[in-house]
Structures are given as structure tokens and as C-alpha cells.
Design a protein around this motif. Structure first.
Motif, PDB file in Angstrom:
ATOM      1  N   GLU A 194       0.996  -1.115   0.012  1.00  0.00           N
ATOM      2  CA  GLU A 194       0.043  -0.049  -0.001  1.00  0.00           C
ATOM      3  C   GLU A 194       0.839   1.132  -0.080  1.00  0.00           C
ATOM      4  OE1 GLU A 194      -2.206  -0.402   3.455  1.00  0.00           O
ATOM      5  OE2 GLU A 194      -1.110   0.056   4.890  1.00  0.00           O
ATOM      6  N   SER A 195       0.285   2.392  -0.625  1.00  0.00           N
ATOM      7  CA  SER A 195       1.192   3.656  -0.637  1.00  0.00           C
ATOM      8  C   SER A 195       1.121   4.361   0.612  1.00  0.00           C
ATOM      9  CB  SER A 195       0.559   4.380  -1.825  1.00  0.00           C
ATOM     10  OG  SER A 195      -0.862   4.520  -1.529  1.00  0.00           O
ATOM     11  N   ILE A 196       2.180   5.100   0.699  1.00  0.00           N
ATOM     12  CA  ILE A 196       2.534   6.099   2.093  1.00  0.00           C
ATOM     13  C   ILE A 196       1.031   6.851   2.467  1.00  0.00           C
ATOM     14  CG2 ILE A 196       3.433   7.714   0.848  1.00  0.00           C
ATOM     15  CD1 ILE A 196       4.159   6.205   4.512  1.00  0.00           C
ATOM     16  N   ASP A 197       0.521   7.329   1.557  1.00  0.00           N
ATOM     17  CA  ASP A 197      -0.619   8.110   1.730  1.00  0.00           C
ATOM     18  C   ASP A 197      -1.754   7.335   2.372  1.00  0.00           C
ATOM     19  OD1 ASP A 197      -1.088   6.972  -0.969  1.00  0.00           O
ATOM     20  OD2 ASP A 197      -2.528   8.355  -1.304  1.00  0.00           O
ATOM     21  N   VAL A 198      -2.211   6.186   1.888  1.00  0.00           N
ATOM     22  CA  VAL A 198      -3.044   5.295   2.449  1.00  0.00           C
ATOM     23  C   VAL A 198      -2.637   4.816   3.608  1.00  0.00           C
ATOM     24  CG1 VAL A 198      -4.076   2.941   1.969  1.00  0.00           C
ATOM     25  CG2 VAL A 198      -3.770   4.506   0.152  1.00  0.00           C
ATOM     26  N   ALA A 199      -1.374   4.317   3.924  1.00  0.00           N
ATOM     27  CA  ALA A 199      -0.911   3.755   5.292  1.00  0.00           C
ATOM     28  C   ALA A 199      -0.969   5.178   6.304  1.00  0.00           C
ATOM     29  CB  ALA A 199       0.533   3.511   5.166  1.00  0.00           C
ATOM     30  N   ILE A 200      -0.595   6.372   5.978  1.00  0.00           N
ATOM     31  CA  ILE A 200      -0.727   7.292   7.089  1.00  0.00           C
ATOM     32  C   ILE A 200      -2.108   7.665   7.241  1.00  0.00           C
ATOM     33  CG2 ILE A 200      -0.631   9.743   7.132  1.00  0.00           C
ATOM     34  CD1 ILE A 200       2.156   9.556   5.919  1.00  0.00           C
ATOM     35  N   GLY A 201      -3.172   7.658   6.013  1.00  0.00           N
ATOM     36  CA  GLY A 201      -4.608   8.031   6.349  1.00  0.00           C
ATOM     37  C   GLY A 201      -5.208   7.151   7.222  1.00  0.00           C
ATOM     38  N   LYS A 202      -4.767   5.868   7.079  1.00  0.00           N
ATOM     39  CA  LYS A 202      -5.594   5.029   8.184  1.00  0.00           C
ATOM     40  C   LYS A 202      -5.578   5.346   9.170  1.00  0.00           C
ATOM     41  CE  LYS A 202      -4.966   0.457   5.576  1.00  0.00           C
ATOM     42  NZ  LYS A 202      -4.301  -0.864   5.484  1.00  0.00           N
ATOM     43  N   VAL A 203      -4.191   5.910   9.942  1.00  0.00           N
ATOM     44  CA  VAL A 203      -4.299   6.351  11.203  1.00  0.00           C
ATOM     45  C   VAL A 203      -4.776   7.662  11.410  1.00  0.00           C
ATOM     46  CG1 VAL A 203      -2.685   6.483  13.218  1.00  0.00           C
ATOM     47  CG2 VAL A 203      -2.501   4.593  11.564  1.00  0.00           C
ATOM     48  N   LEU A 204      -4.048   8.519  10.627  1.00  0.00           N
ATOM     49  CA  LEU A 204      -4.197   9.980  10.788  1.00  0.00           C
ATOM     50  C   LEU A 204      -5.922  10.520  10.452  1.00  0.00           C
ATOM     51  CD1 LEU A 204      -3.004  12.606  11.381  1.00  0.00           C
ATOM     52  CD2 LEU A 204      -2.315  12.780   8.946  1.00  0.00           C
ATOM     53  N   GLY A 205      -6.426   9.636   9.604  1.00  0.00           N
ATOM     54  CA  GLY A 205      -7.596  10.001   9.049  1.00  0.00           C
ATOM     55  C   GLY A 205      -8.840   9.304   9.562  1.00  0.00           C
ATOM     56  N   ALA A 206      -8.158   8.522  10.806  1.00  0.00           N
ATOM     57  CA  ALA A 206      -9.256   7.379  11.220  1.00  0.00           C
ATOM     58  C   ALA A 206     -10.698   8.198  11.634  1.00  0.00           C
ATOM     59  CB  ALA A 206      -8.642   6.737  12.238  1.00  0.00           C
ATOM     60  N   GLY A 207     -10.687   9.201  12.091  1.00  0.00           N
ATOM     61  CA  GLY A 207     -12.136   9.845  12.347  1.00  0.00           C
ATOM     62  C   GLY A 207     -12.762  10.632  11.416  1.00  0.00           C
ATOM     63  N   ALA A 261     -11.184  21.221   1.974  1.00  0.00           N
ATOM     64  CA  ALA A 261     -11.675  20.003   2.761  1.00  0.00           C
ATOM     65  C   ALA A 261     -10.852  19.946   3.768  1.00  0.00           C
ATOM     66  CB  ALA A 261     -11.381  18.873   1.656  1.00  0.00           C
ATOM     67  N   MET A 262      -9.616  20.203   3.878  1.00  0.00           N
ATOM     68  CA  MET A 262      -8.676  20.256   4.987  1.00  0.00           C
ATOM     69  C   MET A 262      -9.366  21.205   6.088  1.00  0.00           C
ATOM     70  SD  MET A 262      -4.606  19.774   3.731  1.00  0.00           S
ATOM     71  CE  MET A 262      -4.950  20.634   2.255  1.00  0.00           C
ATOM     72  N   ALA A 263      -9.676  22.260   5.751  1.00  0.00           N
ATOM     73  CA  ALA A 263     -10.449  23.305   6.788  1.00  0.00           C
ATOM     74  C   ALA A 263     -11.708  22.545   7.291  1.00  0.00           C
ATOM     75  CB  ALA A 263     -10.895  24.696   6.008  1.00  0.00           C
ATOM     76  N   CYS A 264     -12.458  21.968   6.426  1.00  0.00           N
ATOM     77  CA  CYS A 264     -13.561  21.121   7.234  1.00  0.00           C
ATOM     78  C   CYS A 264     -13.053  19.914   7.844  1.00  0.00           C
ATOM     79  CB  CYS A 264     -14.551  21.003   6.099  1.00  0.00           C
ATOM     80  SG  CYS A 264     -15.318  22.385   5.421  1.00  0.00           S
ATOM     81  N   ASP A 265     -11.758  19.552   7.657  1.00  0.00           N
ATOM     82  CA  ASP A 265     -11.430  18.058   8.279  1.00  0.00           C
ATOM     83  C   ASP A 265     -12.222  17.063   7.815  1.00  0.00           C
ATOM     84  OD1 ASP A 265      -9.690  16.986   9.799  1.00  0.00           O
ATOM     85  OD2 ASP A 265     -11.152  16.759  11.666  1.00  0.00           O
ATOM     86  N   VAL A 266     -12.589  17.323   6.356  1.00  0.00           N
ATOM     87  CA  VAL A 266     -13.272  16.010   5.817  1.00  0.00           C
ATOM     88  C   VAL A 266     -12.165  15.218   5.476  1.00  0.00           C
ATOM     89  CG1 VAL A 266     -14.020  15.528   3.344  1.00  0.00           C
ATOM     90  CG2 VAL A 266     -14.937  17.577   4.542  1.00  0.00           C
ATOM     91  N   SER A 267     -10.780  15.472   5.307  1.00  0.00           N
ATOM     92  CA  SER A 267      -9.925  14.346   5.075  1.00  0.00           C
ATOM     93  C   SER A 267      -8.577  15.352   5.690  1.00  0.00           C
ATOM     94  CB  SER A 267      -9.590  14.140   3.834  1.00  0.00           C
ATOM     95  OG  SER A 267      -8.506  13.161   3.609  1.00  0.00           O
TER      96      SER A 267
END
Lengths: 556, 528
Positions: free
Chosen positions: B172-185, B333-339
Motif C-alpha cells: 500500500e502507498s504511504i498516503d493510504v498507510a498514513i490515512g488509515k491512522v491520521l484520518g481514522a475519524g 476540505a482540510m479546513a472542514c477536516d473532511v480529510s
């Protein structure tokens, strides 16, 4: 750079020579005492290819909702086309494989867009709206899931209708909930997969066979009549299957889908279809002043593509067409752009006319200006790519590409170099090139009566055009000599190897995967009627869909 | 299927629907007490390598005393000078500035060198090649391809495998790996946006061991994905009730689909069951954002203007406008914390895209009907002649066009950073303060096609996770090590990523990679 270049030249040469000494498809050129090729299928054993669960492509989904629901939102095209994966540009089939959030969102929201827009086309006239919804679930459900729904499944869909109505939703909202449920479910976007353990599974029967036939031959789901036949077990008898195939192939949808296969087959390298190659085509304005480049409206390339489609819809009909007629028909389809570029009398304004070719040297699909232009250059005809196309697509000959380091710049015309043939001959005689070009050039040179836009010519720059060639094809142990495209087309039309090659490509296109060697041999055997008879496309289709690669599933 | 997960999801749904739409309308007046804003990471991809003389820092630069003024007005990175203090510019401490001489002298680590130096990815180096001889120790040789295909390994950090059709990514790519944790909520764990990025097989982001995540090139589609339910003015959303009803019906259609997934799955052979489960999981993945209204918690959160419905996403002339739409969407989208994790792909590797909005570029095809020679990829080759140097007038003309493309990209990045810096978070910091933007490129030198000393720069320091304003010279360092450092910087603990070791080096010009006696192990970059 010099040692490196030499290294690659040797590699390129070796690659081409290796294929020359190992006949595949055609009996290649060589010393005249080359023994006849052994049966390429003798002793070929390979495991059958596995059938992974197959998701329908965006195109198949869109065509199905357009047909069944009259969709005009194009939601499946818009939301999912970019997610279809083309595994290999040269294999030219699309696959929908990966599951990911973009695909899932596309599937759920396209289902929503389509279901909301479709509902107005199914008004409820009865007094009992719930009965209307039930009818939608039953009738449209059968077409969308390609099988009759169980009563439990219908009730489950109606539960969503009820819930929407209880919340105060209108009939239209309730009915769109039913359609949304049908479209968002995996039954809609996966082909029915046989269950069981890995390995050989029972032969396809009934609706499983029906949906694969329809998606292959129509690019959309089966209609009610085919499902009726399937559920009555009629597809499982040879006579019933024949009758169904006759009906499927006589439908305009089959001509359209088979035409789609043919435009993939006719594509030059690096384009998926011949139309994709034609759309941006431009020509040297000094040499081809009549040819219009694409601008705000489509150029002549696009018009040539339209004329080609008309040709294919006649000679390439899967019910009545034959390979012989495809290659040797004396028809030329003429629209305004074709007439202007070929110096022919213009047809009535806006009309497309089917005429007899102006010369016996223009024959069949290869003589249509669309194909000749797609396989043409900016400033001249392109014998090399015409020959490469025939070797790779018509003869299934695994021709290697020249290495990137080979200088493919052509000398300018002038002086001794009067014709395009002169211009291509000298640079392709170098040791690194000669091996492959001994196969390529004769095939390409026999097209030389047609310039870069497909216009007939007997002279070029004042010199006579030489379209004679000794082909890398042997008949009765002798290499065949031809003069011009008409004679070449006759040879190709008769050659069983060329037909076998087409059958192999059609099978691969139908299955959305490459064939294993043993499967290719099985297809060869089941398409004998096509390759040895008069080349009826009906025999091609019947042979491919009755081969084990099409109807004997092997679970992954 | 995962048992019990439905129940959890339902209770989650109820909780979310009961929550107030707008948790906080105004930023906290007391900055010290506000919860720290989340950290974000953005991967900015542009293809085709860099014009070296107009990319490097000025000669004799040091870690803190450096600049882009060497090439004067023609330096491609001048638009980014305002962000110099928030930049880390990577380079190799092996790089020599003299021009390349003999092309078989592989000991000189010049810009055209094939030897791994500086930040290096896994590219050019596919699986063990059985047709090539092993080295003296009997270890396998790896097959070599040339640079552009490296997109398949650029963000996965794993050697791709070769199949009939091309290259197959692994892992898996680094963005997906980071997203799994950082973007969990968050509503979307990682977002892949692009402009004209759908080239054959191109993709940077992968999940489920090598499955490509499609990049969304259509701003209309991403607008719907990112901003459904978010009003264009804070707190005002006339469409909310209607959307809520739609979402309820959508949820029911998805419930029905789950039951059908389960119905179909039983009885399938194991690999098919896995594929069916992956589709089920993909539905689950998007369910929350398709069926629940977003919670707007920041006063900076609003949706951008909806893109025009007649937008032509294939028109080369509208690329700048579409790029701006994508950048604006990412920022809001970042300002809204969508991702919290974004990958932005500007076109794709080996793109023939013509930057026809820049002066002097033509979309006319070349003399052999090949794509226009003014396409980015043809230019990137035509810019170099013998010895990977800019030699002829034709080279110079192509080089200048390529340089102007890179300058244009730098202007876009400067705009993007400016937008990030203009959004205030609840604690008074800006989005850029809490973000790290990583520039990626699939190659370094488009003449040599090498994957060494990749032109990577960082902007922003993820709320002080590392010190910026630096020119950082590295020895031969796997890009994977940078990924490990970045993951930790945004609060995702990681000790290794991708291939754990990089053991290969070139043994000769264009021939093959072979085992290297001294291998490099993936791990955090100490100097970062």
C-alpha cells in the motif's frame, strides 16, 4: 553511446530472428526449402485460465440502464469510466477489478442518479401504487439482475418502498428506492459466479449463460425473451442455443457490438480503436490540401471513421457477414469528406453513399480510407505500419518493436528517392532492421496505390507506383506474389491462419482476458467452421461461445 | 462478513444524527485552551524531472545559508522564495556540480548519474530477472527499466512486479498507510485528486496489496465527494433537509446491498470471496459520508463554488483552471477536516500534455503524426543531447519550454501554500502551520531517466515536527526513510515502510542492478 547502441541492435535482431525461426500463425519467409510448419497445437497442454468474479465495465452497466430504464443521465459513464482498468493497451479489453472507495461511491451514486431520473418513465396508473412498485421490482429486477427474483427478494425491495412512503415520500421516491436498491446491489454489477471450491465447476447453463452471451454479443444485459429461453432451459440444448444466437446476432445491438470488436481489431499500435486514432488525424497542408484537421468541429478523420462504421455495419454484420466479404467487398462508403479527399463525385448534401470501388485495387475494409488514413503518416502513406498491423493483428505474428535507440528518421524524398517505397526501402535494409522488415515491407508495399488519406494513385512524384510484393505467406510451399491491395486482400481472405488469428482475438475480447495456449487451441478447434468454410461471422461467434473457455468455468 | 459491525455502525449513525450541525461557530477566543488542530500531509506530484541548472540552490550554500538566486530570473523555484523559511530543500551530499563528461564514467555522481545517490526510490529495479546472470556471489540480478514507470513504486516503496501488461504495484502507498491512522475519524481517510492524470495505468496510491486507487480528475465529482452537506456560507444550508432525506434512502439501498453481498458471498471460492469482501468493505468505507451529514466544527469550513457543469476536463487550455479548482477543494476540505491526507497528481508520468496556455506551445502533432513535440514528455527528452547535456539549439528550445513548465508548477505550488496559510484554525495557527506538503517527481533527470536525488522538497513542518528553512544534504537514502520520518512527523508511528532494505546498485551503464555489499536500511532520517 556507440557500444550500447550496438548491443541493442544485436538484441533487436536476435528477438526478431527468434520469432522467424519459430513459426507462429504464418509460415514465415525463409529459405525456400523450409519444411511445413508442424501443427502449432500438437502436444500443447496448459491449465485452463481461472474465471475470477467479473464485475461489469462502466460501458456494460451504462448500456444496460439505458436499455432497461431509458437512462439519459449517463451516470455510469460519468462516474465510473475512469475506474475501468485497461490491463494492456494492446490487448484492448477493459476490466473492472479493484474495489475502492471511488468505485463504491460511483456505484452507489450512479444507482441513485439513474433511479431518481428513471422513475418518471414508469408512471403508476393503477389504484394501488404498492402493486406498481411490486411490478417494478419484479419486472425491472429481472432485467437488471438477469434472473427472476425470489419473492423474498421482491419483498425486501418493497420494504424500502414502504419505509420511504412511511417517511412521507411520494410514490416516485418510493419507486426510486426500489430501483436504487436493485442498482446498488452486487447482483447488478457482478456476473453471476458459480459457487463451489476452486477448480472446474459445472458448465454454464440457464441465465448464467444468457447474461454472458448478451454482454458479449450486445454489450448489455439480456432481454426478457432471452431470459425466458434461459429459464426454460432452452439455451442448454444445441438447437435452442442456435436459435437464441441467431436472434441475438440479427439484432442491431450485435452489429454494434461486433463492430466495436472490429474497430479494436483495426486499430494501429498505441491506439485502442481505429476511431481513436482517426479523430486527431492531421495531414501536411501542402501535400494534402483537401484534408481538414479537427478544430471546433471534428476533422476529416472523424468523418472517415463514420464512413468506416457504415462499411462495417454492412460487411461486418455478425449474422450475415463473412470474413471474405469484410476483406474483399467491392463497396466503398463515401461521404462528403471521403469524396473530397479521394477526388470522387460528391454525394448528396449530408448523405453517405455506398458505391462500387473506383478501382479493383481497392477492396474490403483495408481499402476504406479510414483504415488507410489511420495507418498513414502526416506527409505520406505508411507502408511500415500497414505491414506491422497485418503481421500483428491479422496474422498474430509476435513482431518485436524496434529498440528505442534505432534511428527511425526517414530520408527526404528527392533525387533518387522518387516514391514512398524508395524512401522506406533503403533505411530498412540495415542489418538490425532487415530481419523484421523482410516480413513487414512486402505486406506494406502492396498498399502503395493508396496515399496517406487513402486516395488511389498510379504515380507518385511522376514515378510509377510499384505495389508488387512477394509476401511472407506460403501457399503450397511457394511464397505468394501479389500486385496491389486487391490481390493481397484475396490472399488474406483465403488464409485459414488469418481467420484463426481473428478467432483467437475475438475469444480474448469476449472473455476479457488472454487465452492460455490450450484454450487458444480449443478455440481453434471449435471455430473450424469459420476458418475452413466461407468464413461466416456467425460460425466465428458460435465457435467462440461454445468453446470450453466460454462455457466451462474454472473457479480461481 | 464482519460480524457485529452492523450494530456498531448503526449506533454510530444515531449518535451522529443527534449531534448538532455546527459544533462551534467561532474560533475559541482563548487560543491556549483550544484543542490542537489535526496535522495534515499533502503529496504534490508533478512529472518529468527538473531542469537542474534552474532547480538547485546556489553554489556554496550551507544548511541555513542558501538560496535560489544562482540562475537569476530563470530559476524555476523563485515563486517559492516567500516560503523559504518553511522549506526543506533536499539534495545529495555526493552530487558534484561539474557537467557530465564520459557517459560510461559511473563513479561521478553528477545529475545524469545512474548510481543511487541522494533520495532514491525503488524504480528502475523490478523483480529478480531469471534471464540475467547472477553476480559473483550467486545473488540475483534485478531487471532494469527506465525511470517513468517508477510511479508504480514511488509511493509504495516496494519493487513492483512485472506482468504481461506492464508493472504491478505491491503493498500500500504511504498516503493510504498514513490515512488509515491520521484520518481514522474523518470522512475520507485519504483523497486522490488530479488533473489530466489518467494515463495508461498511471497511479500513485495503492491499497489492498497493489490495487490502484483511482485519481479523480473531474472537479465536479470530487466536489460532490468532499462537500456534500457542507454549505458555501458557514451555518447556512437551505438544502440540508432535502439532503438528509436523500441520505436516508441511500442508507437503505446500501443496507440492502450489504445483505446481497452476504447472500452472494457464501459458497464462492476463496479468492472470489475475498473480492466480494473487498467490495463490501469499500461500501462500508464510504457509507458514513454518503449517509450522514458532515459535522461542521470550524468557522473556516465552507464549500467552494460548485464547478461549472459543462467543464471540459480534457481541454488542455483549462488545465490551470481545473488545477485551481482542485487546490481550492483540497484546502477547504482540510479546513472542514473532511480529510487529512491528500495526493495531488498534476498529469502523469511521461505525459504528452501540451501546456498550450503558455506562450509558444503548439498542440500540432509532429511530422510523423506523433503527439505534439511540445508535450511535456517529448520536451523532457528533446531538452538533452549527447552526454545528457543541453547541446543543440533544438535542445535549448525544448529545455526552455520545460523550464517554463516547471516555473509554472512552482507558481501553482506558491498559490496553494498561500491558500493553506490563509486559513485560520481554532487555535489561531494556519492550516500550513499544521501541514507538511511533500513534492514528488518520478524522476530526477529526464535525459538520464534516473531515480536518484529525487527533487523532493517539504513545505510546512506539521506543527514543529522538524526544523524548516534548511538545505538538507543526504547520502544515498531510500525515499522510504523519508516516508517513515514524515509519518512520524504527522503523528503516525512507523519504524519502517516499504522495502526494509535497499541492496542494489547499478553495475554498469544501462545494464543491470546488482547486489550491493553495503545495503541501506529503511528508517527515520536522523538529520530531519
Amino acid at each position: 553511446m556507440r557500444p550500447l547502441t550496438r548491443l541493442f541492435f544485436v538484441c533487436a535482431l536476435a528477438a526478431c530472428e527468434a520469432t522467424i525461426t519459430k513459426p507462429v500463425g504464418v509460415t514465415p519467409t525463409g529459405p525456400d526449402d523450409t519444411p511445413p510448419a508442424p501443427d502449432a497445437c500438437e502436444g500443447i497442454v496448459s491449465a485452463p485460465g481461472a474465471w475470477p468474479l467479473q464485475r461489469l465495465t462502466s460501458r456494460q452497466l451504462q448500456r444496460t440502464v439505458t436499455r432497461v430504464l431509458g437512462d439519459d443521465t449517463h451516470a455510469y459513464d460519468l462516474r465510473l469510466a475512469a475506474t475501468d482498468e485497461v490491463l494492456d493497451a494492446r490487448l484492448r479489453y477493459a476490466l473492472a477489478v479493484s474495489a475502492n472507495p471511488v468505485v463504491a461511491e460511483g456505484l452507489v451514486l450512479a444507482a441513485e442518479d439513474v433511479s431518481i431520473a428513471a422513475v418518471s418513465r414508469f408512471p403508476c396508473s393503477g389504484a394501488d401504487p404498492r402493486a406498481c412498485a411490486s411490478d417494478l421490482a419484479t419486472r425491472l429486477g429481472r432485467l437488471l439482475w438477469r434472473r427472476t427474483l425470489t419473492s423474498a427478494e421482491v419483498n425486501r425491495l418493497l420494504a424500502d418502498y414502504d419505509a420511504t412512503r412511511i417517511e412521507g415520500g411520494s410514490y416516485a421516491e418510493g419507486a426510486s428506492s426500489v430501483l436504487h436498491g436493485l442498482l446498488a446491489a452486487p447482483d447488478f454489477f457482478f456476473l453471476q459466479q458459480p459457487g463451489g471450491e476452486s477448480g472446474a465447476a459445472p458448465r454454464l447453463t440457464g441465465t448464467r449463460l444468457a447474461e454472458r452471451l448478451a454482454f458479449t454479443l450486445w454489450h448489455e444485459g439480456p432481454d426478457a425473451e432471452l431470459l425466458d429461453a434461459a429459464e426454460a432451459g432452452m439455451l442448454d440444448t444445441p438447437a435452442g442455443l442456435d436459435a437464441a444466437l441467431d436472434r441475438l446476432l440479427a439484432d442491431p445491438r450485435a452489429t454494434e457490438a461486433f463492430g466495436d470488436f472490429l474497430v479494436h481489431w483495426l486499430s494501429p499500435e498505441k491506439a485502442t480503436t481505429v476511431n481513436v486514432a482517426l479523430a486527431p488525424a492531421t495531414r501536411h497542408p501542402g501535400l494534402y490540401p483537401a484534408f481538414r484537421a479537427p478544430g471546433a468541429v471534428g476533422g476529416d478523420g472523424e468523418a472517415f471513421g463514420a464512413a468506416l462504421s457504415t462499411f462495417l455495419s454492412r460487411a461486418g454484420r455478425p449474422d450475415t457477414g463473412t470474413f471474405t466479404s469484410l476483406l474483399t467487398s467491392d463497396e466503398l462508403v463515401v461521404n462528403e469528406a471521403v469524396a473530397r479527399n479521394l477526388d470522387l463525385p460528391a454525394p448528396a448534401s449530408g448523405a453517405t453513399e455506398v458505391r462500387k470501388s473506383e478501382t479493383a485495387r481497392r477492396r474490403g475494409v483495408l481499402g476504406q480510407p479510414g483504415v488507410l488514413t489511420a495507418l498513414g503518416r502526416f506527409e505520406a502513406s505508411d507502408p511500415v505500419h500497414r505491414g506491422v498491423f497485418l503481421l500483428r493483428h491479422a496474422m498474430c505474428f509476435p513482431l518485436p518493436s524496434p529498440d528505442a535507440n534505432v534511428n527511425t528518421t526517414l530520408p527526404e524524398l528527392g533525387g533518387e528517392l522518387k516514391t514512398t517505397r524508395d524512401r522506406f526501402t533503403a533505411p530498412t535494409q540495415a542489418a538490425a532492421c532487415a530481419g523484421c522488415h523482410a516480413l513487414i515491407n512486402p505486406l506494406g508495399f502492396s498498399f502503395e496505390n493508396f496515399d496517406a488519406v487513402g486516395k488511389y494513385r498510379e504515380t507518385e512524384n511522376g514515378a510509377p507506383v510499384d505495389a508488387t510484393a512477394t509476401l511472407p505467406i506460403t501457399v503450397d510451399g511457394k511464397k505468394v506474389a501479389v500486385d496491389g491491395l486487391g490481390e493481397l486482400a484475396d490472399v488474406l481472405a483465403r488464409d485459414p491462419d488469418v481467420r484463426e488469428c481473428l478467432a483467437k482475438q475475438f475469444a480474448s475480447w469476449a472473455l476479457h482476458r488472454t487465452l492460455t495456449p490450450a484454450e487458444a487451441c480449443a478455440v481453434r478447434d471449435s471455430t473450424k467452421a469459420f476458418t475452413t468454410g466461407d468464413g461466416a461471422f456467425k460460425d466465428l461467434v458460435r465457435g467462440v461461445v461454445t468453446a470450453s473457455s466460454f462455457n466451462a468455468p474454472v473457479l480461481p | 462478513m464482519k460480524k457485529g459491525s452492523m450494530l456498531d455502525r448503526r449506533s454510530l449513525l444515531k449518535a451522529a444524527l443527534g449531534a448538532p450541525l455546527l459544533k462551534t461557530l467561532l474560533p475559541s477566543t482563548s487560543f491556549g485552551q483550544a484543542a490542537a488542530p489535526p496535522k495534515r500531509i499533502i503529496f504534490w506530484f508533478q512529472p518529468g524531472g527538473v531542469c537542474h541548472a534552474h532547480y538547485h540552490v546556489r553554489p556554496n550554500s550551507t544548511a541555513t545559508d542558501w538560496g535560489y538566486d544562482a540562475a537569476g530570473d530563470t530559476h524555476t523555484l523563485l515563486p517559492l522564495l516567500p516560503y523559504k523559511d518553511r522549506t526543506i530543500h533536499f539534495d545529495s551530499d555526493d552530487r558534484v556540480t561539474e557537467s557530465v563528461k564520459a557517459d560510461d564514467d559511473w563513479t561521478k555522481l553528477t545529475d545524469g548519474s545512474k548510481h543511487p545517490f541522494g533520495l532514491t526510490d525503488m524504480a528502475g529495479c523490478l523483480g529478480p530477472d531469471p534471464t540475467k546472470p547472477p553476480d559473483a556471489m550467486g545473488r540475483p540480478t534485478r531487471e532494469l527499466t527506465i525511470g517513468h514507470e517508477s510511479f508504480a513504486s514511488l509511493m509504495t516503496g516496494r519493487f513492483p512486479t512485472r506482468n504481461a501488461g506492464g508493472w504491478e504495484a505491491r503493498g500500500e502507498s504511504i498516503d493510504v498507510a498514513i490515512g488509515k491512522v491520521l484520518g481514522a475519524g474523518t470522512r475520507i481517510r485519504s483523497v486522490q485528486l488530479g488533473v489530466n492524470s489518467n494515463g495508461t495505468g498511471f497511479g500513485l496510491s495503492y491499497q489492498n496489496d497493489g490495487q490502484r486507487l483511482p485519481t479523480v480528475d473531474d472537479p465536479r465529482q470530487s466536489f460532490q465527494t468532499l462537500f456534500a452537506g457542507i454549505p458555501s456560507m458557514p451555518g447556512v444550508d437551505p438544502a440540508r433537509a432535502e439532503l438528509e432525506r436523500k441520505m436516508k434512502r441511500r442508507g437503505r439501498a446500501m443496507e440492502l446491498a450489504y445483505a446481497r453481498f452476504q447472500g452472494l458471498e457464501s459458497g464462492l471460492a476463496a479468492p472470489d470471496r475475498t473480492r466480494m469482501q473487498q467490495h463490501f468493505d469499500a461500501y462500508r468505507d464510504i457509507e458514513q459520508r454518503l449517509t450522514e451529514l458532515p459535522m461542521v466544527t470550524s468557522s473556516a469550513c465552507r464549500s467552494p463554488m460548485a464547478p461549472a457543469s459543462n467543464l471540459n476536463i480534457n481541454d488542455p487550455l483549462t488545465l490551470p483552471a481545473r488545477g485551481k479548482l482542485m487546490m481550492d477543494q483540497a484546502v477547504l476540505a482540510m479546513a472542514c477536516d473532511v480529510s487529512r491526507v491528500f495526493t495531488l497528481s498534476w498529469t502523469h508520468s511521461a505525459t504528452n500534455h501540451v501546456f498550450s496556455f503558455l506562450p509558444g506551445f503548439t498542440t500540432m502533432p509532429g511530422p510523423n503524426n506523433e503527439p505534439s513535440p511540445d508535450g511535456h514528455h517529448p520536451l523532457s527528452h528533446d531538452a538533452y543531447g549527447a552526454g545528457f547535456a543541453v547541446v543543440t539549439d533544438a535542445n535549448r528550445a525544448a529545455f526552455d519550454k520545460k523550464r517554463r513548465i516547471e516555473r509554472w508548477y512552482a507558481e501553482q505550488l506558491a498559490y496553494f501554500l498561500g491558500q493553506l496559510d490563509s486559513i485560520r484554525e481554532a487555535d489561531g495557527s494556519t492550516l500550513l502551520d499544521n501541514t507538511v506538503v511533500v513534492t514528488l517527481n518520478e524522476i530526477y533527470h529526464s535525459g538520464a531517466h534516473n531515480n536518484s536525488n529525487l527533487p523532493v522538497r517539504l513545505y510546512g513542518n506539521a506543527r514543529g515536527a522538524f526544523q524548516t528553512g534548511r538545505y538538507l544534504m543526504l547520502g544515498h537514502t531510500p525515499l522510504n526513510s523519508l516516508y517513515v520520518s514524515l509519518a512520524n512527523a504527522v503523528g503516525v508511528p512507523m519504524t519502517t515502510f516499504g522495502e526494509p532494505r535497499f541492496d542494489y546498485q547499478f553495475t554498469g551503464p544501462f545494464t543491470r542492478w546488482q547486489w550491493q555489499s553495503k545495503s541501506v536500511t529503511t528508517g527515520r532520517i536522523a538529520s530531519l
